[in-house]
Design a protein around this motif. Sequence first.
Motif, PDB file in Angstrom:
ATOM      1  N   LEU A   8       0.936  -1.327  -0.114  1.00 33.43           N
ATOM      2  CA  LEU A   8      -0.019  -0.072  -0.230  1.00 33.43           C
ATOM      3  C   LEU A   8       0.959   1.212   0.088  1.00 33.43           C
ATOM      4  CD1 LEU A   8      -2.865   1.428   0.180  1.00 33.43           C
ATOM      5  CD2 LEU A   8      -2.528   1.170   2.676  1.00 33.43           C
ATOM      6  N   HIS A   9       1.943   1.194   0.735  1.00 33.50           N
ATOM      7  CA  HIS A   9       2.710   2.589   0.895  1.00 33.50           C
ATOM      8  C   HIS A   9       3.420   2.866  -0.413  1.00 33.50           C
ATOM      9  CE1 HIS A   9       5.858  -0.637   1.232  1.00 33.50           C
ATOM     10  NE2 HIS A   9       6.854   0.437   0.764  1.00 33.50           N
ATOM     11  N   ARG A  10       3.506   1.793  -1.387  1.00 30.56           N
ATOM     12  CA  ARG A  10       4.097   2.134  -2.608  1.00 30.56           C
ATOM     13  C   ARG A  10       3.147   2.965  -3.553  1.00 30.56           C
ATOM     14  NH1 ARG A  10       6.341  -3.593  -3.706  1.00 30.56           N
ATOM     15  NH2 ARG A  10       4.718  -3.514  -5.271  1.00 30.56           N
ATOM     16  N   ILE A  11       1.937   2.706  -3.528  1.00 31.15           N
ATOM     17  CA  ILE A  11       1.046   3.375  -4.275  1.00 31.15           C
ATOM     18  C   ILE A  11       0.288   4.595  -3.553  1.00 31.15           C
ATOM     19  CG2 ILE A  11       0.791   1.512  -5.786  1.00 31.15           C
ATOM     20  CD1 ILE A  11      -1.957   1.310  -4.843  1.00 31.15           C
ATOM     21  N   GLN A  12       0.427   4.554  -2.321  1.00 30.35           N
ATOM     22  CA  GLN A  12       0.023   5.932  -1.502  1.00 30.35           C
ATOM     23  C   GLN A  12       0.050   7.129  -2.005  1.00 30.35           C
ATOM     24  OE1 GLN A  12      -1.971   4.871   0.965  1.00 30.35           O
ATOM     25  NE2 GLN A  12      -2.761   6.642   1.127  1.00 30.35           N
ATOM     26  N   SER A  13       1.762   7.449  -2.675  1.00 32.37           N
ATOM     27  CA  SER A  13       1.523   8.634  -2.985  1.00 32.37           C
ATOM     28  C   SER A  13       0.958   8.908  -4.649  1.00 32.37           C
ATOM     29  CB  SER A  13       3.181   8.887  -3.421  1.00 32.37           C
ATOM     30  OG  SER A  13       3.644   7.993  -4.382  1.00 32.37           O
ATOM     31  N   GLU A  14       0.823   7.773  -5.248  1.00 31.02           N
ATOM     32  CA  GLU A  14      -0.101   7.865  -6.624  1.00 31.02           C
ATOM     33  C   GLU A  14      -1.623   8.177  -6.275  1.00 31.02           C
ATOM     34  OE1 GLU A  14       0.338   5.286  -9.706  1.00 31.02           O
ATOM     35  OE2 GLU A  14       2.174   4.517  -9.091  1.00 31.02           O
ATOM     36  N   LEU A  15      -2.021   7.933  -5.079  1.00 31.06           N
ATOM     37  CA  LEU A  15      -3.456   7.789  -4.609  1.00 31.06           C
ATOM     38  C   LEU A  15      -3.599   9.260  -4.306  1.00 31.06           C
ATOM     39  CD1 LEU A  15      -4.251   4.622  -2.618  1.00 31.06           C
ATOM     40  CD2 LEU A  15      -4.944   5.344  -5.035  1.00 31.06           C
ATOM     41  N   GLU A  16      -2.603   9.994  -3.759  1.00 34.35           N
ATOM     42  CA  GLU A  16      -2.685  11.094  -3.259  1.00 34.35           C
ATOM     43  C   GLU A  16      -2.634  12.251  -4.184  1.00 34.35           C
ATOM     44  OE1 GLU A  16       0.318  11.473  -0.297  1.00 34.35           O
ATOM     45  OE2 GLU A  16      -0.921   9.974   1.220  1.00 34.35           O
ATOM     46  N   ASP A  17      -1.888  11.892  -5.274  1.00 38.02           N
ATOM     47  CA  ASP A  17      -1.749  12.778  -6.363  1.00 38.02           C
ATOM     48  C   ASP A  17      -2.924  13.034  -7.314  1.00 38.02           C
ATOM     49  OD1 ASP A  17       0.912  13.409  -5.685  1.00 38.02           O
ATOM     50  OD2 ASP A  17       1.717  11.980  -6.974  1.00 38.02           O
ATOM     51  N   LEU A  18      -4.000  11.728  -7.133  1.00 38.10           N
ATOM     52  CA  LEU A  18      -5.095  11.838  -8.055  1.00 38.10           C
ATOM     53  C   LEU A  18      -6.018  12.997  -7.489  1.00 38.10           C
ATOM     54  CD1 LEU A  18      -5.964   8.186  -8.282  1.00 38.10           C
ATOM     55  CD2 LEU A  18      -5.173   9.601  -9.965  1.00 38.10           C
ATOM     56  N   LYS A  19      -6.528  13.676  -8.644  1.00 28.64           N
ATOM     57  CA  LYS A  19      -7.726  14.564  -8.393  1.00 28.64           C
ATOM     58  C   LYS A  19      -8.854  13.851  -8.117  1.00 28.64           C
ATOM     59  CE  LYS A  19      -9.518  19.195  -9.712  1.00 28.64           C
ATOM     60  NZ  LYS A  19      -9.607  20.023 -10.909  1.00 28.64           N
TER      61      LYS A  19
END
Length: 145
Positions: free
Chosen positions: A127-138
Amino acid sequence: MSPTRFASQHKWIYICAIVLLVGFVVVGLIQYKAVRSTNQALDKANRLADEVAAAGYPRPDPSALARVLGEDGGIVCEDPASALKSALWKINMSNGATGPGQRPVIADRQAVQAEALVLKVYCPDTLHRIQSELEDLKTDQTVRR
């Protein structure tokens, strides 16, 4: 008739009984492993169903989740941070058109969080590996409730 002669004449009965006993033990061990695996899958499915219900969605059927995701998350947990999975995931959050009409959309915040819940329960180490991608989504609240 002597007891040794009786035993030697019916040796095949003893051999068959031993073979059957060994067969039952092997089948029992296999069934035990399958039941234990099913119980682990149901435990994780119940945890996910509780998390989904707590997030505001209707509680899904845990037995269906267990069949789909198993005990290890299946394909959902197979490198979710890879470029291909990320691209496919983002394509699914488009307007639904194909070809040149396909456009990105503002995804529903709860839908994105639901994906994170699956990863949180089944493969928390990824989960931590894609957490930044999730936060970058509008994201926004785009679905009526």
